[in-house]
Every structure is written in C-alpha cells, then in structure tokens.
Design a protein around this motif. Structure first.
Motif, PDB file in Angstrom:
ATOM      1  N   LEU A 184     -35.163 -32.170  32.274  1.00  0.00           N
ATOM      2  CA  LEU A 184     -34.854 -33.162  33.293  1.00  0.00           C
ATOM      3  C   LEU A 184     -33.597 -32.795  34.062  1.00  0.00           C
ATOM      4  O   LEU A 184     -33.321 -33.345  35.123  1.00  0.00           O
ATOM      5  CB  LEU A 184     -34.702 -34.547  32.648  1.00  0.00           C
ATOM      6  N   ARG A 185     -32.820 -31.873  33.511  1.00  0.00           N
ATOM      7  CA  ARG A 185     -31.649 -31.284  34.173  1.00  0.00           C
ATOM      8  C   ARG A 185     -31.711 -29.775  33.941  1.00  0.00           C
ATOM      9  O   ARG A 185     -32.465 -29.299  33.090  1.00  0.00           O
ATOM     10  CB  ARG A 185     -30.345 -31.853  33.583  1.00  0.00           C
ATOM     11  N   ASN A 186     -30.921 -29.034  34.705  1.00  0.00           N
ATOM     12  CA  ASN A 186     -30.835 -27.581  34.525  1.00  0.00           C
ATOM     13  C   ASN A 186     -32.193 -26.894  34.667  1.00  0.00           C
ATOM     14  O   ASN A 186     -32.461 -25.876  34.022  1.00  0.00           O
ATOM     15  CB  ASN A 186     -30.220 -27.233  33.173  1.00  0.00           C
ATOM     16  N   GLN A 187     -33.058 -27.438  35.511  1.00  0.00           N
ATOM     17  CA  GLN A 187     -34.406 -26.876  35.666  1.00  0.00           C
ATOM     18  C   GLN A 187     -34.371 -25.475  36.267  1.00  0.00           C
ATOM     19  O   GLN A 187     -35.081 -24.569  35.802  1.00  0.00           O
ATOM     20  CB  GLN A 187     -35.241 -27.818  36.538  1.00  0.00           C
ATOM     21  N   ASP A 188     -33.547 -25.295  37.306  1.00  0.00           N
ATOM     22  CA  ASP A 188     -33.437 -23.979  37.938  1.00  0.00           C
ATOM     23  C   ASP A 188     -32.804 -22.969  36.978  1.00  0.00           C
ATOM     24  O   ASP A 188     -33.199 -21.802  36.947  1.00  0.00           O
ATOM     25  CB  ASP A 188     -32.599 -24.074  39.218  1.00  0.00           C
ATOM     26  N   ASP A 223     -26.901 -38.431  28.124  1.00  0.00           N
ATOM     27  CA  ASP A 223     -27.902 -38.146  27.090  1.00  0.00           C
ATOM     28  C   ASP A 223     -28.886 -37.070  27.550  1.00  0.00           C
ATOM     29  O   ASP A 223     -29.247 -36.166  26.785  1.00  0.00           O
ATOM     30  CB  ASP A 223     -28.654 -39.423  26.710  1.00  0.00           C
ATOM     31  N   LYS A 224     -29.330 -37.165  28.825  1.00  0.00           N
ATOM     32  CA  LYS A 224     -30.277 -36.181  29.350  1.00  0.00           C
ATOM     33  C   LYS A 224     -29.619 -34.806  29.464  1.00  0.00           C
ATOM     34  O   LYS A 224     -30.226 -33.787  29.137  1.00  0.00           O
ATOM     35  CB  LYS A 224     -30.808 -36.630  30.710  1.00  0.00           C
ATOM     36  N   MET A 225     -28.362 -34.790  29.916  1.00  0.00           N
ATOM     37  CA  MET A 225     -27.673 -33.518  30.050  1.00  0.00           C
ATOM     38  C   MET A 225     -27.438 -32.879  28.681  1.00  0.00           C
ATOM     39  O   MET A 225     -27.641 -31.673  28.497  1.00  0.00           O
ATOM     40  CB  MET A 225     -26.340 -33.705  30.776  1.00  0.00           C
TER      41      MET A 225
END
Length: 309
Positions: A184-188, A223-225
């Motif tokens: 959900l984060r850091n996709q790239d 939490d997502k990060m």
C-alpha cells in the motif's frame, strides 16, 4: 534510406483525486517530440464519485485531440492495482508511468527510446528529475549511474525521484508480472528492487521529468508504512544483507522514514518509540526536535497543511 519502424511507447497514468493537474500531465505526453505513443489513464477514484466525474470531463476533452484509453475502477483499489490495470492493456514495446501530478518535458520519450534502442543490453532508463521552485526548475535527483542499481535504491528509496521516472522494456514488465498489490506504500520501490534482480538501467543526465504536487494532503498511515517496511525486509532480505558495511545507512534511513511517518500518528507511544530508534543512529536537529514537540500535541498534520499553503 530505409525508414526505421518506430516502437510504440505505452504511457500509463494512474489517477486518484488528481483532476486539477491531470490535464497538464496528459498534455505533456501529447507534446512529446516522439509521436508513436498510446496513453492509458486508469481512474482509481471509484465509479460515480465526484472525483471520477471530474476526471472523466477532462478525459473527454483530451479525447477530442487524441484517443486516450480511459479505464475506470469500480472502487478505489490502490496505486499498484491501477498500474497493473494499465499494464494489462498496454501494447507498447516500452512501458512508462506518469503520476497525475508530474509531467514530462518534450524530449523525454524520444531520448529514452533512443538510448534503449542504442544500448539494447539495458532494459530500463531514467532521467534527472526537476521540481519547480519560485518559477525555476531545480534538480531533485541527478541521473548519472548505470547498471544494476539495487544497492543505490536500497540506500536511497528516492533515488529515482518519482515513479514517473520508470521507463522500461515490455520484456522486463512481463518478467516482473506487474506491481505487488500487497504494498500500500513503497509500490515503486518494491517494483524497481525486483527489476534490478534481473535487469540493468542507464541514466540520462538531462532533466526530463518534473515532479509536482496535486494538492491532495495525503496523511500517511504509520501502520501501513511500518508493514511495508517489514515486507521490504522480508522480500529483499538477502539483498539487504549484501549491503555489507552500508547496512547501517539502510537501517538509519528506514528509522528516519518510520519516524517521519509516526509524527502524523495520534499514538504518542509510537512517536516516542520511533524517535528513540532514530536516535540510535543519529541525534535529532533543533528543527526536528521542535517538530517532534508539535507532533506530541497531535497537531503535526495541521501544521504541515498550514505550511504547505
């Protein structure tokens, strides 16, 4: 002289609450000196939402000049899903991505195609990235390296400057099987770390991508990060170990990223824990300490929003 067959470039533009800048992004593709392109806009706002309707008005306007492929997700999914939707219908020999708040300078695609055609042992190209400050272009990231840039990316997750700096071969996209939708984060970041397991990239020093801001104040979830950082460690554990003496730099950067995100959290214990973790690697500066105090009063998000205006 025999005419050279031009290779098709697919430009995938995921958009979410970015209608104010989307037209600029699309027009920057239409103004490219390289004309053998297809534009795929993936609307991740959710069908029928006000943001989706605003986006559709813009796309219908652009379609009067160019046959944009416009796909609407029934509901908001996430950026990785939007990019994968675009990949699923892309026909290009080369695939590139453009965030709705960024834009390309006119020779971006032509120069990327030219260098990959000439240096066919590379499967990706990136350029320097600029930002507009006080009406002038300033360099955000400088593209000077080439080869397997796994370590550079691990040690600096902003190495490419923006996801709009990804320009790779269709072969590479097919090998990677798209973006990991669990991120959900850091996709790239995750996508390009996998890229460097198999392929190499070459840099073009000229600033050809401009990173912008779409005006959406997107408060990151701690939490997502934190979960995404854990997933990166799990998925790329061997590569992280391979950093050797540079692993402390990786740990420090991760600690800073989580600390920065924790400032938006309402949980004071998380903020304190992240501050202490970062202080294991370095002392906080005066400005950082002031911002920490502001965050402890749970007004950091309001402060950031005020400063961004």
């Amino acid at each position: 002289m025999e005419n050279k067959v031009m290779k098709l470039v697919s430009v995938i533009i995921p958009t979410y609450k970015g209608s104010k800048q989307l037209e600029r992004a699309v027009n920057s593709v239409l103004k490219q000196t390289y004309k053998c392109i297809e534009i795929i806009v993936v609307d991740d706002n959710g069908a029928g939402t006000s943001a989706q309707k605003e986006t559709e008005v813009i796309i219908n306007k652009v379609k009067q000049a160019f046959p944009v492929k416009y796909i609407i997700h029934k509901e908001n999914r996430n950026g990785a899903c939007a990019r994968n939707t675009g990949i699923g219908i892309a026909s290009g020999n080369y695939i590139c991505f453009l965030d709705d708040d960024d834009y390309f300078l006119p020779e971006r695609i032509e120069m990327c195609v030219r260098i990959l055609d000439e240096l066919n042992y590379f499967d990706g190209v990136y350029t320097s990235v600029g930002v507009i400050k006080k009406g002038t272009v300033e360099c955000l990231t400088y593209a000077e390296k080439k080869g397997n840039l796994m370590n550079e990316l691990l040690l600096n997750e902003s190495f490419l400057g923006t996801g709009s700096n990804i320009f790779i071969t269709k072969k590479a996209v097919e090998k990677l099987e798209g973006f990991d939708e669990a991120f959900l984060r850091n996709q790239d970041l995750e996508f390009m770390l996998r890229f460097f397991r198999y392929f190499r990239m070459v840099g073009i020093p000229e600033i050809l991508v401009i990173k912008g801001v779409n005006g959406v104040f997107n408060i990151p979830s701690y939490d997502k990060m934190a979960e995404c950082k854990r997933m990166i460690r799990t998925k790329f554990g061997e590569e992280i170990k391979g950093l050797g003496s540079n692993i402390e730099t990786f740990n420090r950067n991760e600690a800073f990223s989580l600390y920065s995100t924790s400032l938006f959290s309402k949980n004071r214990h998380i903020k304190i824990r992240c501050k202490r973790k970062l202080e294991e690697y370095r002392k906080l500066g005066l400005k950082e300490l002031i911002l920490f105090v502001i965050a402890m009063f749970n007004v950091y998000d309001k402060y950031v929003l005020f400063r961004s205006k």
